[in-house]
Scaffold this motif. Structure first.
Motif, mmCIF file in Angstrom:
data_model
loop_
_atom_site.group_PDB
_atom_site.id
_atom_site.type_symbol
_atom_site.label_atom_id
_atom_site.label_comp_id
_atom_site.label_asym_id
_atom_site.label_seq_id
_atom_site.Cartn_x
_atom_site.Cartn_y
_atom_site.Cartn_z
ATOM 1 N N PHE A 124 -39.646 -1.754 -37.331
ATOM 2 C CA PHE A 124 -41.052 -1.644 -36.135
ATOM 3 C C PHE A 124 -41.955 -0.648 -36.382
ATOM 4 O O PHE A 124 -43.212 -1.071 -36.141
ATOM 5 C CB PHE A 124 -40.776 -1.805 -34.306
ATOM 6 N N GLN A 125 -41.529 0.917 -36.003
ATOM 7 C CA GLN A 125 -42.789 1.535 -36.476
ATOM 8 C C GLN A 125 -43.525 1.822 -37.528
ATOM 9 O O GLN A 125 -44.883 2.231 -37.395
ATOM 10 C CB GLN A 125 -41.338 2.923 -36.016
ATOM 11 N N LYS A 126 -42.817 0.976 -38.385
ATOM 12 C CA LYS A 126 -43.995 1.357 -39.527
ATOM 13 C C LYS A 126 -44.998 -0.353 -39.741
ATOM 14 O O LYS A 126 -45.139 -0.416 -40.551
ATOM 15 C CB LYS A 126 -43.116 1.152 -41.261
ATOM 16 N N SER A 127 -44.725 -1.587 -38.484
ATOM 17 C CA SER A 127 -45.051 -2.686 -38.717
ATOM 18 C C SER A 127 -46.422 -1.904 -37.736
ATOM 19 O O SER A 127 -46.804 -1.330 -36.490
ATOM 20 C CB SER A 127 -44.123 -3.601 -37.735
ATOM 21 N N VAL A 186 -35.443 0.646 -35.455
ATOM 22 C CA VAL A 186 -36.556 1.439 -35.321
ATOM 23 C C VAL A 186 -37.736 1.362 -35.552
ATOM 24 O O VAL A 186 -38.519 1.398 -35.924
ATOM 25 C CB VAL A 186 -36.145 2.936 -34.307
ATOM 26 N N PRO A 187 -36.592 1.871 -37.264
ATOM 27 C CA PRO A 187 -37.756 1.935 -38.439
ATOM 28 C C PRO A 187 -38.703 1.347 -38.979
ATOM 29 O O PRO A 187 -39.738 1.144 -38.675
ATOM 30 C CB PRO A 187 -36.873 3.049 -39.268
ATOM 31 N N SER A 204 -44.095 -0.210 -28.900
ATOM 32 C CA SER A 204 -43.009 0.991 -28.270
ATOM 33 C C SER A 204 -41.964 -0.336 -28.410
ATOM 34 O O SER A 204 -42.169 -1.483 -28.545
ATOM 35 C CB SER A 204 -43.361 0.639 -26.563
ATOM 36 N N TYR A 205 -40.433 0.083 -28.396
ATOM 37 C CA TYR A 205 -39.585 0.102 -28.701
ATOM 38 C C TYR A 205 -38.355 0.248 -27.812
ATOM 39 O O TYR A 205 -38.505 1.359 -27.523
ATOM 40 C CB TYR A 205 -39.213 -0.466 -29.766
ATOM 41 N N TRP A 226 -46.457 -4.710 -28.569
ATOM 42 C CA TRP A 226 -47.940 -4.528 -29.442
ATOM 43 C C TRP A 226 -49.433 -4.493 -29.658
ATOM 44 O O TRP A 226 -49.607 -5.139 -28.409
ATOM 45 C CB TRP A 226 -47.543 -5.621 -30.137
ATOM 46 N N ARG A 273 -31.136 2.033 -33.260
ATOM 47 C CA ARG A 273 -31.606 3.297 -33.733
ATOM 48 C C ARG A 273 -32.145 3.353 -35.171
ATOM 49 O O ARG A 273 -33.187 3.673 -36.066
ATOM 50 C CB ARG A 273 -30.775 4.630 -32.889
ATOM 51 N N PHE A 318 -47.828 -1.950 -33.747
ATOM 52 C CA PHE A 318 -46.608 -1.220 -32.834
ATOM 53 C C PHE A 318 -47.257 -0.162 -31.408
ATOM 54 O O PHE A 318 -48.058 0.724 -32.374
ATOM 55 C CB PHE A 318 -45.454 -0.406 -33.872
ATOM 56 N N SER A 344 -40.177 -5.147 -26.882
ATOM 57 C CA SER A 344 -41.462 -4.404 -28.392
ATOM 58 C C SER A 344 -42.887 -4.573 -27.332
ATOM 59 O O SER A 344 -42.844 -6.136 -26.481
ATOM 60 C CB SER A 344 -40.868 -4.680 -29.169
#
Length: 105
Positions: A31-34, A28-29, A39-40, A56, A24, A37, A54
């Motif tokens: 992936f969220q910045k990728s 999470v951060p 969901s995860y 994409w 978490r 993205f 995840s």
């Protein structure tokens, strides 16, 4: 076409709750910045294993996420869990909830 990455991990030490908390705050951060993205999620599948799921926008972005995840695990968690198998595939059906599920752990 959207793509999913499913990774199966073996827990080497600690609890699933500890690993989920670490994911978490770390994964999470990342992936969220990728790019791409969607969901995860992380789910415990038995006492000694869990999956990372995840989604994409493209297959290339899912492949890039797999590489990012491997680097993150190597740097942060390889003593706690290890990748058993990584799968990346195009989604044939992609129906989701507009509201995230509350964390169970």
């Amino acid at each position: 076409m959207r793509c999913t990455r499913i990774a199966l991990y073996d827990i080497k030490s600690g609890s699933f709750d500890e690993i989920a908390a670490q994911a978490r705050t770390g994964m999470v951060p990342l992936f969220q910045k990728s790019d791409g993205f969607v969901s995860y999620g992380v789910a415990q599948v038995d006492k000694e294993a869990f999956v990372s799921l995840s989604t994409w926008e493209t297959h290339a972005q899912a492949d890039a996420a797999a590489a990012k995840a491997a680097d993150w695990v190597k740097a942060n968690s390889r003593d706690r869990f290890a990748l058993r198998k990584n799968y990346v595939g195009d989604l044939a059906i992609d129906i989701g909830s507009a509201k995230p599920v509350a964390l169970a752990h």
